[in-house]
Design a protein around this motif. Structure first.
Motif, mmCIF file in Angstrom:
data_model
loop_
_atom_site.group_PDB
_atom_site.id
_atom_site.type_symbol
_atom_site.label_atom_id
_atom_site.label_comp_id
_atom_site.label_asym_id
_atom_site.label_seq_id
_atom_site.Cartn_x
_atom_site.Cartn_y
_atom_site.Cartn_z
ATOM 1 N N GLY A 161 -11.900 -8.363 -48.346
ATOM 2 C CA GLY A 161 -12.951 -8.788 -48.874
ATOM 3 C C GLY A 161 -12.551 -9.480 -50.217
ATOM 4 O O GLY A 161 -12.975 -10.550 -50.362
ATOM 5 N N ARG A 162 -11.860 -8.719 -51.134
ATOM 6 C CA ARG A 162 -11.646 -9.073 -52.551
ATOM 7 C C ARG A 162 -10.288 -10.151 -52.470
ATOM 8 O O ARG A 162 -10.374 -10.958 -52.874
ATOM 9 N N ASP A 163 -9.259 -9.341 -51.780
ATOM 10 C CA ASP A 163 -8.007 -10.033 -51.945
ATOM 11 C C ASP A 163 -7.463 -10.704 -50.603
ATOM 12 O O ASP A 163 -6.620 -11.550 -50.745
ATOM 13 N N LEU A 164 -8.189 -10.477 -49.601
ATOM 14 C CA LEU A 164 -7.850 -11.233 -48.376
ATOM 15 C C LEU A 164 -9.172 -11.083 -47.464
ATOM 16 O O LEU A 164 -10.203 -10.260 -47.871
ATOM 17 N N PRO A 165 -9.352 -12.067 -46.432
ATOM 18 C CA PRO A 165 -10.683 -11.991 -45.372
ATOM 19 C C PRO A 165 -10.586 -10.452 -44.887
ATOM 20 O O PRO A 165 -9.614 -9.868 -44.658
ATOM 21 N N GLU A 166 -11.870 -10.124 -44.328
ATOM 22 C CA GLU A 166 -12.000 -9.057 -43.684
ATOM 23 C C GLU A 166 -11.002 -9.177 -42.550
ATOM 24 O O GLU A 166 -11.195 -10.317 -41.823
ATOM 25 N N PRO A 167 -10.720 -8.200 -41.825
ATOM 26 C CA PRO A 167 -9.731 -8.542 -40.702
ATOM 27 C C PRO A 167 -10.516 -9.268 -39.339
ATOM 28 O O PRO A 167 -11.863 -8.625 -39.152
ATOM 29 N N ALA A 168 -10.065 -10.019 -38.571
ATOM 30 C CA ALA A 168 -10.643 -10.778 -37.615
ATOM 31 C C ALA A 168 -10.938 -9.924 -36.480
ATOM 32 O O ALA A 168 -12.096 -10.009 -35.743
ATOM 33 N N LEU A 169 -10.264 -8.687 -36.183
ATOM 34 C CA LEU A 169 -10.448 -7.933 -35.116
ATOM 35 C C LEU A 169 -10.211 -6.574 -35.679
ATOM 36 O O LEU A 169 -9.034 -6.293 -36.368
#
Lengths: 585, 585
Positions: B384-392
């Protein structure tokens, strides 16, 4: 067993490829199912028969001191190369390669593997004798599989192999197996004969076949009704005739027989019995050099009475025939005899042709044979007068019904049989080839004396059916029937009394040791009876409401055409009187 | 049974190729003999074990309503071509040709032949359900056969196949078999677990393995000591962690990790627990055109906690993975991530790469992963902060001891097992492939719902030995011991009293139902005891002259280290107290 919990599948028609009655009935009764040519599934009904056959064999083999093991189906070629059978056995031996390209065979028998076991496990004479047996799937890639389980490719065989320290021991092991086989075949409940068979190059009389009597059998069984002599056609000896050779009464005449090249034709033309004629058969043996190239060919003229047939096994034992023989070619015959086949005979034969007369021919006088000239025969031929006495006189023919029995106790009769078992003294054939030795009393490595003993487990039900059937179906002997007794209730669904009595009788008979099946499928009586007559269950008990009102059930043996009324409370003792198998009243 | 009439062959040493204890002991005790790699003769002592195993299986299968038949070993390729297994099965399927060049296989199982039986014999729903089974030799051409009967090529298997009219029926048949298997394995006398297994593409939970517990087992069995949950490693679900993801506490830092390409190395370098690291695995799936040419490749980035292992079965069930996956090549990885493997991670990943996080990874905070740059990792990574939430987010890992039990009743433990049985719901896989139908209640052709159920008959003794042995040899459970009780007389040849008592006890115990062997070989006590301890007969009675003078014999269970003196006239009742198998006092 309740029929509703078993698998019953019967057919009105047999498949088109079913030629013999056992094949037809096994297919119609749902005992087997074809998977490929000569390869079958043993269906539940058929497997019950096989299990009973196997149990009888196992019990008697164990009783006789044989020890069960199981050798593999897929065997490495190396062992088979040691005995020469990998190359020598021909296409009946199913060969295959594993993922690494190594050669294997599917076992047709297991002499090689069992001999390998012996050479490493049996180290001392103290461990002998030993007899190992297995009941195991085998494969023989028959050129023309047919007749269902009678000549299948995949089959189950009981094969046993005895190991002894000397010939006397091997003979004793052989006799033990022979007795065990009699016990086994007695228990099957089939009519059979143990017949002497040829023991090949080993000699002696230690080879017997167990033949189940059946009119449709492939094998001719020779026996003497007045004694216990019995042999197969290859083995049965044709004695020399008792009567001496009659004196000549006819002159030698070269007679025109245009176009008459068989003894039958000549006898008809000349109006004489076939027994006055002599047929000539020309064989050849070859001498090979070390490279297998033929360096010399010897021709043989064999003389047989016109109505007799040559016996190749006997011929193969003549001195000089040890390495096999073949029929001479027409070219060889014309070169040696100056005539084409059909008009050959022993008069004026080239000196380098060996003449062998059958014992019967040697005592003939005034006989007829070919003149070694096309379209001519001699009549009035007599030994000594018209040609020299034969160089060799021997038994080279098949016996025929009416021949003297070799034991001197009467004359021979012939019936047909199906070979189901074979006991055979092997000697050191395999132990020498695989150098399988033990240490004898003096510490000396010694080859095992071996015997082998087979029973065709899956062939047995087929033979039993060939012997025991009628137009309605199979008639099993009790001991190998898929079920011994069937209870057929009429109107199971309508009548509580019928249902209750059927269940009670089922449970009672099962508890008393009977292999009973209760047909609770709800079939109509006609279809139900037809099924069980086709399947061939030997004993049947019918329960009906009307019968029960009179306190009765109906009993019928599969061989009977009419039922017998039996008081229901007397049924068990009545069945005991009928010798129902397994029943302990 | 007298030992002098049986075949006993024991060895002090195991052959060099015997790696595991069961293989060593089976060879030393003379239960089996090697014929070729993965191919054995079942010697008399071993065959007795197999026969007992088979008898137990047969009784319980019959009791459960299954019906025995025997399908052929050698099966025509045609059936196997219908299901695609002839071409598809790989080199484990042993293929061969008959004399006419027709293709055959040696059966590894019999789905094809039994389905062919069903499609012609089972015509109506009224005939269903049916469950056919066989106990029959099989062959699998293992690339590397080893461990004796544990992974042989030729082996005996009980295989059963159920046919039902619908899914509910198939489920009922499955449950019946499952209960029968529990009864069978209970009777073997082995410690075992029935564990949930993956049911492949069919879904549902109708697949269970019967695993015999043994420290040397190949399979990991997952179970919950506080409940009856048990599954194999492929199947056991790793629940999502209960605790929510912690809040970030560390900044994102690109940290040099020169030459440290594994999570273990990075954790050690950075002095953090392995559980703080995340490993990246790159997989590829391919889209093929009608000609089988790859037209598109999809890359996947799978994220697992550093101490966890990927579960390929679970991964194979992710949406998009249905047709299989492979590991991406180094070239594909470098092209997509700009770094070679060992330094990969989810930050800044190309949009067309599908990112899948294991459930555990999805709740990690402040974790460490590769920076997609050689010799660099990120620390303090936060979703969430450094990268998007995982797609799956999915369960894509093997469970480990201490994980929560999926039934919520405790934490998981792991032990080792040997797979001996498998019950499996097949659905319509084979009936569709072979168009095997019956007519349903409305007269409509309908595919059979099938199940299959196997037990490795020849593997079972090996598993029993892995579980039950000590430094002296095998320790059989009573029900499958080659003999249940051995009578060892001391000084048989010197003492008439010993001989007479030994014979009398042998006959008495045999008559009372005990599978007893009397060692009348005349061996010295030490050698005699060593043989029977190696062979593993569970109960031993020693008769000596001195003992008899005191009216006593000695009893010792194979698991005991000291004998117990028992009054000879109390022996039978004493043995009954020891629960000697089969004894009917």
């Amino acid at each position: 067993m309740k029929a509703s919990q078993f698998f019953i599948s019967t057919y009105k028609e047999a498949p088109a490829d079913a030629e013999v009655v056992s094949h037809k009935l096994m297919m119609r009764a749902g005992l087997i199912r074809r998977v490929s040519a000569g390869i079958y599934t043993y269906m539940p009904m058929g497997l019950r028969v096989l299990h009973k056959v196997e149990a009888i064999i196992r019990e008697e083999m164990n009783r006789a001191g044989a020890i069960e093991l199981t050798m593999p189906m897929i065997q490495p070629a190396e062992f088979w190369q040691e005995t020469g059978r990998f190359a020598g056995m021909g296409p009946e031996l199913l060969r295959l390669q594993d993922r690494h390209g190594r050669d294997f065979v599917v076992q047709p028998t297991s002499e090689e593997v069992v001999t390998d076991i012996a050479r490493s496990e049996l180290r001392s004479y103290k461990q002998l004798p030993v007899n190992f047996y297995q009941i195991q799937t085998k494969f023989r890639d028959e050129r023309r599989p047919r007749f269902g389980l009678m000549r299948g490719r995949e089959f189950i065989m009981k094969d046993a192999y005895s190991f002894d320290k000397d010939v006397a021991g091997a003979q004793a092991s052989y006799q033990t197996m022979r007795q065990a086989y009699r016990a086994i075949f007695d228990r099957f409940g089939l009519r059979y004969r143990a017949v002497a068979a040829d023991s090949g190059a080993i000699g002696g009389d230690l080879s017997e076949e167990f033949q189940v009597i059946a009119a449709t059998g492939e094998d001719a069984i020779i026996y003497c009704p007045d004694s216990d002599y019995a042999a197969n056609i290859e083995k049965a000896e044709a004695l020399a005739p008792r009567a001496p050779r009659p004196a000549p009464t006819q002159p030698l005449v070269k007679t025109p027989t245009p176009g008459k090249s068989t003894c039958e034709d000549v006898a008809q033309l000349l109006q004489v019995p076939l027994t006055s004629t002599v047929k000539s058969i020309v064989l050849a043996t070859e001498e090979l050099d070390a490279q297998g190239v033929v360096v010399a060919t010897q021709l043989w003229l064999l003389l047989l009475r016109g109505d007799h047939a040559m016996n190749e096994v006997k011929v193969g034992k003549l001195p000089g025939m040890e390495n096999g023989f073949r029929f001479a070619s027409e070219g060889e015959i014309v070169a040696a005899f100056g005539s084409k086949p059909g008009y050959l005979g022993p008069i004026g034969v080239r000196a380098d042709v060996k003449v062998v007369a059958d014992r019967e021919v040697a005592v003939m006088a005034d006989f007829i044979c070919g003149a070694n000239a096309e379209d001519f025969h001699y009549t009035g031929v007599n030994w000594g007068r018209d040609l020299p006495e034969p160089a060799l006189v021997a038994d080279i023919r098949n016996v025929v019904a009416g021949d003297l029995s070799p034991d001197g106790k009467g004359v021979l009769a012939i019936e047909r049989g199906i070979e189901l078992g074979h006991v055979f003294y092997l000697g050191t054939k395999y132990s020498k080839a695989m150098n399988a030795t033990f240490l004898d009393e003096n510490g000396k490595p010694t080859w095992f004396e071996m015997g082998c003993y087979g029973i065709g487990v899956t062939r047995l039900p087929a033979a039993a059916i060939e012997q025991n059937h009628d137009e309605r179906g199979i008639i099993w002997p009790d001991a190998i029937a898929p079920f011994t007794l069937v209870i057929c209730p009429i109107g199971l669904d309508r009548s509580d009394a019928v249902r209750a009595k059927a269940m009670q009788l089922h449970d009672e008979l099962a508890a008393k040791g009977v292999d009973v099946i209760l047909d609770d499928r709800g079939e109509r009586p006609g279809a139900m009876f037809a099924d069980w007559e086709l399947i061939g269950v030997p004993h049947r008990v019918v329960i009906s409401e009307r019968g029960l009102k009179e306190g009765q059930v109906e009993y019928q043996h599969r061989r009977q055409t009419e039922p017998t009324k039996v008081a229901v409370d007397q049924l068990v003792s009545y069945l005991a009187e009928q010798n129902v198998y397994g029943l302990v009243p």
